[in-house]
Design a protein around this motif. Structure first.
Motif, PDB file in Angstrom:
ATOM      1  N   LEU A   1      -7.529   2.874   0.926  1.00 53.02           N
ATOM      2  CA  LEU A   1      -7.276   2.048  -0.257  1.00 53.02           C
ATOM      3  C   LEU A   1      -7.839   2.677  -1.522  1.00 53.02           C
ATOM      4  O   LEU A   1      -7.305   2.464  -2.618  1.00 53.02           O
ATOM      5  CB  LEU A   1      -7.862   0.652  -0.042  1.00 53.02           C
ATOM      6  CG  LEU A   1      -7.114  -0.196   0.997  1.00 53.02           C
ATOM      7  CD1 LEU A   1      -8.001  -1.326   1.494  1.00 53.02           C
ATOM      8  CD2 LEU A   1      -5.814  -0.745   0.433  1.00 53.02           C
ATOM      9  N   SER A   2      -8.890   3.463  -1.366  1.00 49.77           N
ATOM     10  CA  SER A   2      -9.447   4.147  -2.537  1.00 49.77           C
ATOM     11  C   SER A   2      -8.453   5.176  -3.085  1.00 49.77           C
ATOM     12  O   SER A   2      -8.461   5.486  -4.275  1.00 49.77           O
ATOM     13  CB  SER A   2     -10.785   4.818  -2.200  1.00 49.77           C
ATOM     14  OG  SER A   2     -10.593   5.903  -1.293  1.00 49.77           O
ATOM     15  N   GLN A   3      -7.579   5.685  -2.230  1.00 52.17           N
ATOM     16  CA  GLN A   3      -6.585   6.673  -2.664  1.00 52.17           C
ATOM     17  C   GLN A   3      -5.525   6.060  -3.576  1.00 52.17           C
ATOM     18  O   GLN A   3      -4.860   6.777  -4.323  1.00 52.17           O
ATOM     19  CB  GLN A   3      -5.923   7.321  -1.446  1.00 52.17           C
ATOM     20  CG  GLN A   3      -6.880   8.146  -0.601  1.00 52.17           C
ATOM     21  CD  GLN A   3      -6.227   8.710   0.643  1.00 52.17           C
ATOM     22  OE1 GLN A   3      -5.053   8.440   0.925  1.00 52.17           O
ATOM     23  NE2 GLN A   3      -6.974   9.493   1.407  1.00 52.17           N
ATOM     24  N   VAL A   4      -5.354   4.742  -3.505  1.00 52.21           N
ATOM     25  CA  VAL A   4      -4.405   4.078  -4.408  1.00 52.21           C
ATOM     26  C   VAL A   4      -5.142   3.256  -5.472  1.00 52.21           C
ATOM     27  O   VAL A   4      -4.568   2.399  -6.125  1.00 52.21           O
ATOM     28  CB  VAL A   4      -3.395   3.203  -3.637  1.00 52.21           C
ATOM     29  CG1 VAL A   4      -2.539   4.055  -2.723  1.00 52.21           C
ATOM     30  CG2 VAL A   4      -4.087   2.094  -2.858  1.00 52.21           C
ATOM     31  N   GLN A   5      -6.448   3.519  -5.597  1.00 56.07           N
ATOM     32  CA  GLN A   5      -7.256   2.995  -6.696  1.00 56.07           C
ATOM     33  C   GLN A   5      -7.394   1.479  -6.700  1.00 56.07           C
ATOM     34  O   GLN A   5      -7.416   0.839  -7.759  1.00 56.07           O
ATOM     35  CB  GLN A   5      -6.689   3.475  -8.037  1.00 56.07           C
ATOM     36  CG  GLN A   5      -6.622   4.992  -8.154  1.00 56.07           C
ATOM     37  CD  GLN A   5      -6.027   5.467  -9.471  1.00 56.07           C
ATOM     38  OE1 GLN A   5      -6.233   4.860 -10.515  1.00 56.07           O
ATOM     39  NE2 GLN A   5      -5.284   6.564  -9.426  1.00 56.07           N
TER      40      GLN A   5
ATOM     41  N   ARG B   1      -1.320  -3.230  -8.610  1.00 55.32           N
ATOM     42  CA  ARG B   1      -1.308  -1.776  -8.675  1.00 55.32           C
ATOM     43  C   ARG B   1       0.129  -1.251  -8.647  1.00 55.32           C
ATOM     44  O   ARG B   1       0.506  -0.359  -9.418  1.00 55.32           O
ATOM     45  CB  ARG B   1      -2.113  -1.191  -7.509  1.00 55.32           C
ATOM     46  CG  ARG B   1      -2.090   0.334  -7.417  1.00 55.32           C
ATOM     47  CD  ARG B   1      -2.648   0.991  -8.659  1.00 55.32           C
ATOM     48  NE  ARG B   1      -2.650   2.450  -8.537  1.00 55.32           N
ATOM     49  CZ  ARG B   1      -2.659   3.283  -9.563  1.00 55.32           C
ATOM     50  NH1 ARG B   1      -2.656   2.811 -10.816  1.00 55.32           N
ATOM     51  NH2 ARG B   1      -2.675   4.585  -9.371  1.00 55.32           N
ATOM     52  N   VAL B   2       0.954  -1.807  -7.759  1.00 52.82           N
ATOM     53  CA  VAL B   2       2.352  -1.380  -7.679  1.00 52.82           C
ATOM     54  C   VAL B   2       3.071  -1.659  -8.992  1.00 52.82           C
ATOM     55  O   VAL B   2       3.799  -0.803  -9.525  1.00 52.82           O
ATOM     56  CB  VAL B   2       3.068  -2.085  -6.506  1.00 52.82           C
ATOM     57  CG1 VAL B   2       4.572  -1.825  -6.559  1.00 52.82           C
ATOM     58  CG2 VAL B   2       2.511  -1.597  -5.174  1.00 52.82           C
TER      59      VAL B   2
ATOM     60  N   TYR C   1       0.833  -1.205   0.000  1.00 52.74           N
ATOM     61  CA  TYR C   1       0.000   0.000   0.000  1.00 52.74           C
ATOM     62  C   TYR C   1       0.866   1.254   0.000  1.00 52.74           C
ATOM     63  O   TYR C   1       0.646   2.187  -0.785  1.00 52.74           O
ATOM     64  CB  TYR C   1      -0.945   0.023   1.203  1.00 52.74           C
ATOM     65  CG  TYR C   1      -1.640   1.362   1.348  1.00 52.74           C
ATOM     66  CD1 TYR C   1      -2.820   1.628   0.672  1.00 52.74           C
ATOM     67  CD2 TYR C   1      -1.077   2.386   2.110  1.00 52.74           C
ATOM     68  CE1 TYR C   1      -3.431   2.873   0.752  1.00 52.74           C
ATOM     69  CE2 TYR C   1      -1.676   3.629   2.201  1.00 52.74           C
ATOM     70  CZ  TYR C   1      -2.858   3.874   1.528  1.00 52.74           C
ATOM     71  OH  TYR C   1      -3.447   5.107   1.605  1.00 52.74           O
ATOM     72  N   LEU C   2       1.868   1.295   0.888  1.00 49.96           N
ATOM     73  CA  LEU C   2       2.730   2.467   0.955  1.00 49.96           C
ATOM     74  C   LEU C   2       3.461   2.661  -0.369  1.00 49.96           C
ATOM     75  O   LEU C   2       3.600   3.795  -0.854  1.00 49.96           O
ATOM     76  CB  LEU C   2       3.730   2.339   2.101  1.00 49.96           C
ATOM     77  CG  LEU C   2       4.708   3.505   2.259  1.00 49.96           C
ATOM     78  CD1 LEU C   2       3.966   4.812   2.528  1.00 49.96           C
ATOM     79  CD2 LEU C   2       5.718   3.224   3.368  1.00 49.96           C
TER      80      LEU C   2
ATOM     81  N   LEU D   1       3.204   6.081  -2.719  1.00 44.24           N
ATOM     82  CA  LEU D   1       4.359   6.901  -3.069  1.00 44.24           C
ATOM     83  C   LEU D   1       4.624   6.912  -4.575  1.00 44.24           C
ATOM     84  O   LEU D   1       4.913   7.958  -5.157  1.00 44.24           O
ATOM     85  CB  LEU D   1       5.596   6.393  -2.322  1.00 44.24           C
ATOM     86  CG  LEU D   1       5.573   6.559  -0.797  1.00 44.24           C
ATOM     87  CD1 LEU D   1       6.738   5.810  -0.172  1.00 44.24           C
ATOM     88  CD2 LEU D   1       5.597   8.026  -0.401  1.00 44.24           C
ATOM     89  N   LEU D   2       4.512   5.766  -5.207  1.00 41.09           N
ATOM     90  CA  LEU D   2       4.794   5.679  -6.639  1.00 41.09           C
ATOM     91  C   LEU D   2       3.869   6.569  -7.453  1.00 41.09           C
ATOM     92  O   LEU D   2       4.295   7.207  -8.418  1.00 41.09           O
ATOM     93  CB  LEU D   2       4.677   4.223  -7.113  1.00 41.09           C
ATOM     94  CG  LEU D   2       5.834   3.298  -6.741  1.00 41.09           C
ATOM     95  CD1 LEU D   2       5.439   1.851  -6.964  1.00 41.09           C
ATOM     96  CD2 LEU D   2       7.087   3.646  -7.537  1.00 41.09           C
TER      97      LEU D   2
END
Length: 382
Positions: free
Chosen positions: A54-58, A112-113, A16-17, A21-22
């Motif tokens: 989690l919505s902030q990282v889609q 996602r990453v 998640y982190l 950041l990415l």
């Protein structure tokens, strides 16, 4: 392979982190000891504040699409309903607790990453030490057996330890912890869902101890039984027998896909920030899985830390913000631990007269809308 930020641990919190950041243009390396994701799933509950993060990282939308939205919980004792709890008022966007196996949660975060950076995740490496000269930090890594990588150092402006409750990085830093053992042990497993409870979570408050039941995607239901001592031989037959004896429900033994036993402890690190190294997730605070506190708490750590890292990399003064971050997250961990202790206390064995009194108290609280909502908000980490 230097990066702005080195994240030790590629579990749900570290991933998640990394995604957070990415997507802001920060270069990241995630160092993970496992060569492959674990197919087994322990953590399943995702609470509304974590879903908002989690919505902030889609990834929240995909999780909600695949998971089971638990909107109601029910307490049962002796075959009778003691009370119900609705999660309708706990959040405008996510008025439920989402049930999704941790293995799938990790997969969605990893995808996602990798979408943001194909080379951010490095698997098969073990972190053996850390150095910090005040300007940069570096972790020493070595290959796990058969991984085919060489020993080296990975440098970053900031190192984040998200490597779990037995954090090697926390040990290397010499960070002391406050550990607490509990007289609670659990046996859990997944079976085919017979459908009698729909998408409802059910807590069976029985004289021998609590039995918890949660729906999962794919027509699966998790059963968790509280024990007074660790089981000598954790197996599906033992679990199914205990569920039947306490609740009258017999899970389909042939459909079992997972069984696991665990004992409960909590560990709180005495500091989260050591120079250019920050602890988050279970490395910072191990909380009992009862109530789903640990993984969610780690995501909220990462959500709070991400903007501070971005500010630090931009040259901004963040010393005071990091001190506040440490104090706030330690306070949140203490609150989560207390809630976990309450959850465990409610599930311990009781003689019949005391069990009746406890059930009456739960029923009275459930029938009062204001208390019901307050309890639901506390249960969902708000």
């Amino acid at each position: 392979m230097p990066a702005d930020v080195v994240i030790v641990g590629g579990g749900p919190v570290g991933l998640y982190l990394a995604a957070s950041l990415l997507q802001e243009g920060v270069s990241v390396r995630v160092l993970e000891q496992r060569t492959e994701r674990s197919p087994h799933s322990r953590a399943i509950g995702i609470h509304p504040p974590a879903l908002a993060a989690l919505s902030q990282v889609q990834v929240a939308a995909a999780m909600v699409h695949e998971g089971v939205s638990i909107r109601t919980g029910k307490a049962v004792s002796g075959g009778r309903t003691v009370g119900t709890m609705s999660f309708a008022g706990v959040s405008e966007d996510f008025p439920f607790v989402l049930a999704l196996p941790q293995s799938r949660t990790e997969q969605l975060l990893e995808e996602r990453v990798r979408t943001l950076s194909a080379h951010a995740i490095v698997r098969g490496v073990r972190v053996t030490g850390v150095t910090d000269d005040g300007e940069t930090a570096a972790v020493a890594v070595e290959p796990v057996a058969g991984a085919g990588t060489r020993r080296e150092e990975v440098e970053g402006s900031i190192v984040v330890a998200a490597d779990g409750a037995r954090s090697h990085l926390r040990t290397a830093l010499g960070v002391p912890v406050r550990a607490k053992e509990y007289p609670d042990h659990y046996l859990m497993g997944d079976f085919a869902d017979a459908g009698q409870y729909g998408r409802m979570a059910v807590l069976f408050l029985e004289p021998e101890g609590i039995v918890e039941s949660f729906p999962l995607p794919g027509g699966v239901r998790r059963w968790v039984v509280r024990l007074s001592r660790p089981p000598e031989d954790a197996n599906a037959g033992q679990l199914a027998g205990l569920v039947m004896r306490r609740t009258g429900v017999l899970p389909d033994l042939q459909s079992n896909t997972m069984v696991s036993a665990f004992s409960v402890r909590s560990t709180l690190a005495r500091r989260l920030v050591s120079g250019r190294v920050v602890l988050i997730g279970d490395a910072a605070h191990e909380i009992s899985p009862i109530g789903g506190q640990g993984m969610n708490l780690g995501w909220l750590d990462a959500q709070a830390l991400s903007p501070l890292i971005q500010s630090a990399l931009a040259g901004g003064p963040v010393d005071l913000q990091l001190k506040k971050f440490e104090a706030d997250r330690q306070r949140a961990a203490v609150i989560a631990r207390r809630q976990s202790e309450v959850n465990m206390m409610l599930g311990r064995p009781l003689p019949a007269p005391f069990l009746k009194l406890r059930n009456l108290a739960i029923g009275a609280a459930a029938s009062a809308p204001a208390i019901n909502l307050w309890t639901a908000r506390r249960f969902t980490m708000q």
